[in-house]
Scaffold this motif. Structure first.
Motif, PDB file in Angstrom:
ATOM      1  N   GLY A   4      36.994  -3.807  27.827  1.00 22.20           N
ATOM      2  CA  GLY A   4      38.445  -3.713  27.952  1.00 22.20           C
ATOM      3  C   GLY A   4      39.004  -4.406  29.174  1.00 22.20           C
ATOM      4  N   ASN A   5      38.249  -5.347  29.755  1.00 18.97           N
ATOM      5  CA  ASN A   5      38.696  -6.014  30.975  1.00 18.97           C
ATOM      6  C   ASN A   5      39.369  -7.360  30.747  1.00 18.97           C
ATOM      7  N   CYS A   6      39.061  -8.050  29.645  1.00 22.26           N
ATOM      8  CA  CYS A   6      39.524  -9.436  29.514  1.00 22.26           C
ATOM      9  C   CYS A   6      40.712  -9.607  28.564  1.00 22.26           C
ATOM     10  N   GLY A   7      40.831  -8.805  27.551  1.00 16.59           N
ATOM     11  CA  GLY A   7      41.935  -8.924  26.609  1.00 16.59           C
ATOM     12  C   GLY A   7      41.749  -9.990  25.544  1.00 16.59           C
ATOM     13  N   THR A   8      40.574 -10.597  25.446  1.00 19.19           N
ATOM     14  CA  THR A   8      40.371 -11.668  24.467  1.00 19.19           C
ATOM     15  C   THR A   8      40.153 -11.149  23.044  1.00 19.19           C
ATOM     16  N   CYS A   9      39.933  -9.883  22.883  1.00 17.68           N
ATOM     17  CA  CYS A   9      39.736  -9.332  21.538  1.00 17.68           C
ATOM     18  C   CYS A   9      41.023  -8.696  21.004  1.00 17.68           C
ATOM     19  N   ARG A  10      42.168  -9.157  21.502  1.00 13.71           N
ATOM     20  CA  ARG A  10      43.463  -8.622  21.061  1.00 13.71           C
ATOM     21  C   ARG A  10      43.688  -8.925  19.594  1.00 13.71           C
ATOM     22  N   VAL A  11      44.101  -7.903  18.855  1.00 10.75           N
ATOM     23  CA  VAL A  11      44.416  -8.041  17.437  1.00 10.75           C
ATOM     24  C   VAL A  11      45.786  -7.420  17.186  1.00 10.75           C
ATOM     25  N   ILE A  12      46.375  -7.755  16.063  1.00 10.95           N
ATOM     26  CA  ILE A  12      47.658  -7.178  15.655  1.00 10.95           C
ATOM     27  C   ILE A  12      47.406  -6.327  14.416  1.00 10.95           C
ATOM     28  N   ARG A  21      45.789   4.633  22.221  1.00 10.07           N
ATOM     29  CA  ARG A  21      45.564   3.586  23.223  1.00 10.07           C
ATOM     30  C   ARG A  21      44.861   4.156  24.446  1.00 10.07           C
ATOM     31  N   THR A  22      43.925   3.381  24.983  1.00  4.27           N
ATOM     32  CA  THR A  22      43.232   3.777  26.203  1.00  4.27           C
ATOM     33  C   THR A  22      43.997   3.241  27.412  1.00  4.27           C
ATOM     34  N   ASP A  23      43.583   3.661  28.604  1.00  2.04           N
ATOM     35  CA  ASP A  23      44.207   3.157  29.832  1.00  2.04           C
ATOM     36  C   ASP A  23      44.022   1.645  29.945  1.00  2.04           C
ATOM     37  N   ALA A  24      42.847   1.147  29.554  1.00  7.35           N
ATOM     38  CA  ALA A  24      42.588  -0.299  29.609  1.00  7.35           C
ATOM     39  C   ALA A  24      43.556  -1.050  28.703  1.00  7.35           C
ATOM     40  N   GLU A  25      43.830  -0.505  27.534  1.00  9.38           N
ATOM     41  CA  GLU A  25      44.787  -1.151  26.621  1.00  9.38           C
ATOM     42  C   GLU A  25      46.199  -1.127  27.197  1.00  9.38           C
ATOM     43  N   ARG A  26      46.582  -0.010  27.772  1.00  7.28           N
ATOM     44  CA  ARG A  26      47.920   0.074  28.363  1.00  7.28           C
ATOM     45  C   ARG A  26      48.086  -0.957  29.479  1.00  7.28           C
ATOM     46  N   ARG A  27      47.033  -1.173  30.260  1.00  9.83           N
ATOM     47  CA  ARG A  27      47.082  -2.164  31.348  1.00  9.83           C
ATOM     48  C   ARG A  27      47.140  -3.585  30.808  1.00  9.83           C
ATOM     49  N   LYS A  28      46.247  -3.919  29.886  1.00 11.80           N
ATOM     50  CA  LYS A  28      46.136  -5.289  29.383  1.00 11.80           C
ATOM     51  C   LYS A  28      47.259  -5.679  28.432  1.00 11.80           C
ATOM     52  N   LEU A  29      47.810  -4.722  27.728  1.00 14.57           N
ATOM     53  CA  LEU A  29      48.816  -5.030  26.707  1.00 14.57           C
ATOM     54  C   LEU A  29      50.219  -4.638  27.138  1.00 14.57           C
ATOM     55  N   ASN A  52      49.943  -4.292  18.840  1.00 15.48           N
ATOM     56  CA  ASN A  52      48.878  -5.029  19.523  1.00 15.48           C
ATOM     57  C   ASN A  52      47.849  -4.045  20.046  1.00 15.48           C
ATOM     58  N   ARG A  53      46.579  -4.317  19.776  1.00 16.65           N
ATOM     59  CA  ARG A  53      45.489  -3.458  20.242  1.00 16.65           C
ATOM     60  C   ARG A  53      44.329  -4.322  20.718  1.00 16.65           C
ATOM     61  N   LEU A  54      43.462  -3.749  21.532  1.00 16.10           N
ATOM     62  CA  LEU A  54      42.203  -4.401  21.905  1.00 16.10           C
ATOM     63  C   LEU A  54      41.137  -3.861  20.962  1.00 16.10           C
ATOM     64  N   ALA A  55      40.488  -4.746  20.241  1.00 16.33           N
ATOM     65  CA  ALA A  55      39.494  -4.319  19.251  1.00 16.33           C
ATOM     66  C   ALA A  55      38.345  -3.554  19.879  1.00 16.33           C
ATOM     67  N   CYS A  56      38.053  -3.849  21.140  1.00 17.14           N
ATOM     68  CA  CYS A  56      36.927  -3.179  21.796  1.00 17.14           C
ATOM     69  C   CYS A  56      37.265  -1.759  22.234  1.00 17.14           C
ATOM     70  N   GLN A  57      38.529  -1.373  22.200  1.00 19.11           N
ATOM     71  CA  GLN A  57      38.933  -0.079  22.725  1.00 19.11           C
ATOM     72  C   GLN A  57      39.379   0.916  21.661  1.00 19.11           C
ATOM     73  N   CYS A  58      39.423   0.519  20.406  1.00 22.24           N
ATOM     74  CA  CYS A  58      39.922   1.469  19.414  1.00 22.24           C
ATOM     75  C   CYS A  58      38.869   1.788  18.362  1.00 22.24           C
ATOM     76  N   LEU A  59      38.832   3.069  18.021  1.00 24.61           N
ATOM     77  CA  LEU A  59      37.958   3.555  16.960  1.00 24.61           C
ATOM     78  C   LEU A  59      38.725   3.556  15.651  1.00 24.61           C
ATOM     79  N   VAL A  60      38.057   3.147  14.597  1.00 26.13           N
ATOM     80  CA  VAL A  60      38.641   3.189  13.273  1.00 26.13           C
ATOM     81  C   VAL A  60      37.863   4.217  12.460  1.00 26.13           C
ATOM     82  N   GLY A  61      38.567   4.918  11.600  1.00 26.53           N
ATOM     83  CA  GLY A  61      37.912   5.933  10.785  1.00 26.53           C
ATOM     84  C   GLY A  61      37.797   7.240  11.537  1.00 26.53           C
ATOM     85  N   GLY A  62      36.880   8.055  11.097  1.00 21.63           N
ATOM     86  CA  GLY A  62      36.691   9.366  11.699  1.00 21.63           C
ATOM     87  C   GLY A  62      36.896  10.447  10.659  1.00 21.63           C
TER      88      GLY A  62
END
Length: 160
Positions: free
Chosen positions: A99-107, A118-126, A133-143
Motif C-alpha cells: 500500500g505504499n506506491c499506489g500503482t495497483c489503483r483500480v476503479i 478503505r484502509t489508512d494506506a488507501e486514504r493516504r494514497k487516494l 478508486n481503490r488499491l487492489a493490494c489493500q481490499c478484500l473481496v468476498g467473505g
C-alpha cells in the motif's frame, strides 16, 4: 522420580527441555508460536459465497473474469489470473502489496459493497480521488457476508 527436584536444561528456540537430575532423562514439550502472518492467513481462509470479479482494461479491450470462493486480496486475484495490473516500470517498481506506491489503483464500477472498508494506506494514497478508486493490494473481496453469485466489476487504471 520421587525425591528428586527437576533442573532446567538450556532452552532451544522452539521447544522447552527439562532434565531430571541424576536420571539422564530429558523430556521435551514443544511450544507453538503463532505469528501475525499465520493468524491473518487463517482469517482469510474463511469460506465465502461465489463472487464473480470482472477485470476490464481502462481503454477497453478483452475482460478477464475470475471467480472467488473465499475472502481474498483483490491484487492476488488479479495477478493469479494474469490481469495486467501493472505496466511499464511499475512492473518492477511496485511495493509488492504494502500500500505504499499506489500503482495497483483500480476503479470499482459495480459491487463496491463486496469489498472491505478503505484502509489508512488507501486514504493516504487516494486522497482527492473518488470513493470508486481503490488499491487492489489493500481490499478484500468476498467473505462470509457476500451474497450468493455477487458481481464485482473492476477497471484497471492506466499507469501514472
Amino acid at each position: 522420580v520421587a525425591g528428586r527436584t527437576p533442573t532446567r536444561a538450556p532452552l532451544c528456540t522452539m521447544s522447552r527441555a527439562f532434565a531430571v537430575s541424576g536420571t539422564g532423562c530429558l523430556a521435551s514439550v514443544s511450544v507453538r508460536r503463532v505469528s501475525a502472518r499465520a493468524s491473518r492467513r487463517t482469517a482469510l481462509s474463511v469460506r465465502a459465497s461465489l463472487v464473480t470479479v470482472t477485470f476490464t482494461p481502462f481503454g477497453g479491450g478483452d475482460s478477464i473474469v475470475s471467480e472467488v470462493t473465499k475472502a481474498s486480496v483483490l491484487r492476488e486475484v488479479a495477478l493469479g489470473d494474469t490481469v495486467p495490473l501493472y505496466s511499464g516500470m511499475s512492473k518492477l517498481m511496485n511495493c509488492g502489496g504494502n500500500g505504499n506506491c499506489g500503482t495497483c489503483r483500480v476503479i470499482i464500477t459495480e459491487g463496491a459493497e463486496l469489498l472491505s472498508e478503505r484502509t489508512d494506506a488507501e486514504r493516504r494514497k487516494l486522497k482527492g480521488k473518488g470513493e470508486d478508486n481503490r488499491l487492489a493490494c489493500q481490499c478484500l473481496v468476498g467473505g462470509p457476508d457476500a451474497p450468493e453469485l455477487a458481481q464485482l466489476k473492476v477497471t484497471v487504471t492506466p499507469p501514472k
